[in-house]
Design an enzyme around this catalytic site. Structure first.
Site, PDB file in Angstrom:
ATOM      1  N   GLU A   1      67.017  33.489  51.439  1.00 26.16           N
ATOM      2  CA  GLU A   1      67.822  34.508  50.766  1.00 26.16           C
ATOM      3  C   GLU A   1      67.728  34.357  49.259  1.00 26.16           C
ATOM      4  O   GLU A   1      67.878  35.325  48.530  1.00 26.16           O
ATOM      5  CB  GLU A   1      69.292  34.377  51.211  1.00 26.16           C
ATOM      6  CG  GLU A   1      70.197  35.553  50.798  1.00 26.16           C
ATOM      7  CD  GLU A   1      70.823  35.382  49.407  1.00 26.16           C
ATOM      8  OE1 GLU A   1      71.323  36.385  48.860  1.00 26.16           O
ATOM      9  OE2 GLU A   1      70.795  34.244  48.855  1.00 26.16           O
TER      10      GLU A   1
ATOM     11  N   ASP B   1      69.477  28.646  53.365  1.00 32.18           N
ATOM     12  CA  ASP B   1      68.678  28.064  52.271  1.00 32.18           C
ATOM     13  C   ASP B   1      69.518  27.922  51.008  1.00 32.18           C
ATOM     14  O   ASP B   1      70.602  28.516  50.884  1.00 32.18           O
ATOM     15  CB  ASP B   1      67.420  28.906  51.989  1.00 32.18           C
ATOM     16  CG  ASP B   1      67.753  30.318  51.532  1.00 32.18           C
ATOM     17  OD1 ASP B   1      68.666  30.953  52.128  1.00 32.18           O
ATOM     18  OD2 ASP B   1      67.127  30.799  50.573  1.00 32.18           O
TER      19      ASP B   1
END
Lengths: 362, 362
Positions: A136, A83
């Site tokens: 994250e 991400d």
């Protein structure tokens, strides 16, 4: 937030792992994957890995774990998140000289590209576990790696972990812990036209700021690496209305502590510093020791070269540390440009990282 | 926020001015009139006043001005707001001994009841102007009295004004001025794991709080009344995120200043106190001198009795002061219970206030 055009171009979502690591980086950057919206990129990675006969692939939500099972003496976990922070008008990617610009170039799609190239190694000298995970960049409780440690700790088993967060090609050992606490003062509300009837909680916060200004952070050496602590206000709030003496003031402090302290010891320290005040802890994450004294880590350091340094920020190496797996940060991205609109990565660093990791594992 | 039942009971909305002032107070309290929702109560007052031949009645929105035109040597303005703070489960009104409980009892429907009784005086010794206005309890720009000063300053003409805000039956002279300013510190953002790369604006606010703690407010005597100033933080804010060194901190201070200072002089004082910081003024309202040295005010003080004292809070007397009309605060409500859930007024104070005002005007 992909446009309809992107979604319609189904074939564009495929990844060609035989491409050069630089082209693969660009390809990954151009598949938007802001935290919480990683399905497209994880589908593409899964599609690319499934045909590889030497890897078994498991998926949990938008986290993917691909493993060899060669019966080697050691197993190395190589992990990276897929991400990114929100796009800021910085997509699609573009190359200028040795730099590739775009959201997620450094943090950390260049590293994911390296991981995908390593996935092609059919006979590495160590068993490998590749972990691609989601979320994250947002609140810790949504972390895909945290979810894996809860749902499938067995998938993460290993002797050593390399977390490929941006370190500019240097080994960064362990990570500092972090905790946040609210230091609170209390007062008595009153109309500000008759302030002597109250007690001003904002005025009462002066000694808290004085303590912060006078604070001397430690710089302890842990397993050969020097850490640098910090105790800082990251927020302050107080006030009821423009004509009311405030009855509460809250100073939010963030303590970044070296890996020679546990979370409990760090909390004790903060309690000591603010002994005269109410202290409310809001969140904490443990530090991770550098782990470079472990033989497998030492061999890794020797293989990829450079002088290891301490990691100041908190990273997911702490999660591996909690699982009992020594872990280091090592990746080709530049941490100083992460999350910035002009985020970029050095193409030569990406190539060098791929070369060093390949050499270590061959 | 009246219930449908209330709205349907049309006849219940009428006011009987011949009723005792205590009963009239209860009646007014039971017509809900939270700021912005004053139509029902103003309609009822207008309906009650229109039949009185000695008064001419003018209306601007939910503000009502009723005037005699007897050609007297002096004209007295008697003013009160009809709105209340939000109801807090404290309606309808109820009487316990000498106390009437309910939203708006003290602030200031008991005074509105006295005003309505005074409206019945057909031949007062001074010409009278009654001002009933809306939206006093909310942001200044919506004030019905401010609107009247802009739209119809001629309606407000007079030699002396009595603002019937709660003063517990004492004359409170003038009012203190008020200004708010933001005292601002600047820093440099950085990740809190590498705080030495930044400069913490919250830490930099310590000297602002030190100045506030060390501040010695003045207690000047103006026209015989002692005022008591105050300089206080009413708010503080700073912080970007839990892992970022803040680059700005804003301390909002409220300076309540005595009527020997103009707004400009008050601003100069705040600039002097915080000479080392950026100061942004956000709003200000001038003080009003007590005006008790004016002959008509002196006669009023003599008539209603008691020892006049200084008004610390800011009130609408300052608006009359700006129009060049000496004004005092004088009303039967209790300022200490205003805006509270257990708001109440003393019935005997209401009767006494009606008696004194009637005596003065007869």
């Amino acid at each position: 937030m992909r446009s309809d055009t992107d979604t319609d171009k189904g074939t564009d979502m495929s990844l060609d792992l035989s491409a050069d690591v630089r082209a693969l980086t660009a390809r990954l950057v151009d598949i938007e994957s802001v935290s919480g919206d990683e399905k497209a990129i994880v589908d593409a990675i899964e599609e690319a890995l499934r045909p590889l006969g030497h890897l078994s692939v498991d998926r949990d939500g938008e986290a993917l774990v691909a493993r060899t099972a060669l019966g080697r003496a050691e197993r190395v976990v190589i992990a990276g998140h897929v991400d990114t922070v929100p796009v800021a008008g910085n997509l699609p990617s573009r190359v200028e000289g040795d730099l590739i610009y775009g959201c997620g170039t450094s943090d950390m799609k260049c590293a994911v590209a390296v991981m995908l190239k390593l996935c092609l190694l059919e006979a590495p000298n160590r068993d490998l576990t590749f972990v691609f995970y989601d979320c994250e960049e947002i609140e810790a409780e949504r972390s895909g790696l945290l979810r894996l440690t809860r749902n499938h700790p067995d998938w993460l088993a290993g002797d050593f972990a390399v977390l490929m967060e941006p370190t500019h090609g240097l080994i960064e050992g362990g990570c500092q812990g972090t905790l946040r606490a609210e230091i609170v003062t209390h007062g008595v509300r009153a109309h500000s036209a008759r302030s002597w009837q109250g007690a001003n909680a904002v005025h009462a916060a002066a000694p808290i700021l004085d303590l912060l200004n006078a604070y001397e952070p430690r710089r302890p050496v842990v397993e050969g690496l020097e850490y640098r602590e910090g105790l800082n206000a990251v927020g302050i709030r107080g006030g009821v209305a423009g004509n009311v003496i405030p009855d509460e003031c809250v100073v939010t402090v963030n303590y970044r502590f070296a890996p020679d302290l546990s979370v409990d010891q760090a909390k004790d320290h903060v309690r000591d510093v603010f002994a005269d005040f109410e202290v409310r802890f809001t969140d904490a994450a443990p530090a991770a020791r550098p782990g470079l004294t472990h033989p497998v880590a030492a061999r890794f350091a020797e293989a990829v070269g450079g002088v290891p340094r301490a990691k100041y920020g908190w990273t997911d190496v702490a999660r591996f540390s909690e699982l009992g797996i020594p872990a280091v940060n090592y990746g080709p991205g530049d941490p100083n440009v992460a999350h910035r609109r002009d985020e970029h990565a050095e193409l030569s660093k990406i190539v060098e990282c791929e070369r060093r990791m390949t050499a270590w594992l061959s």
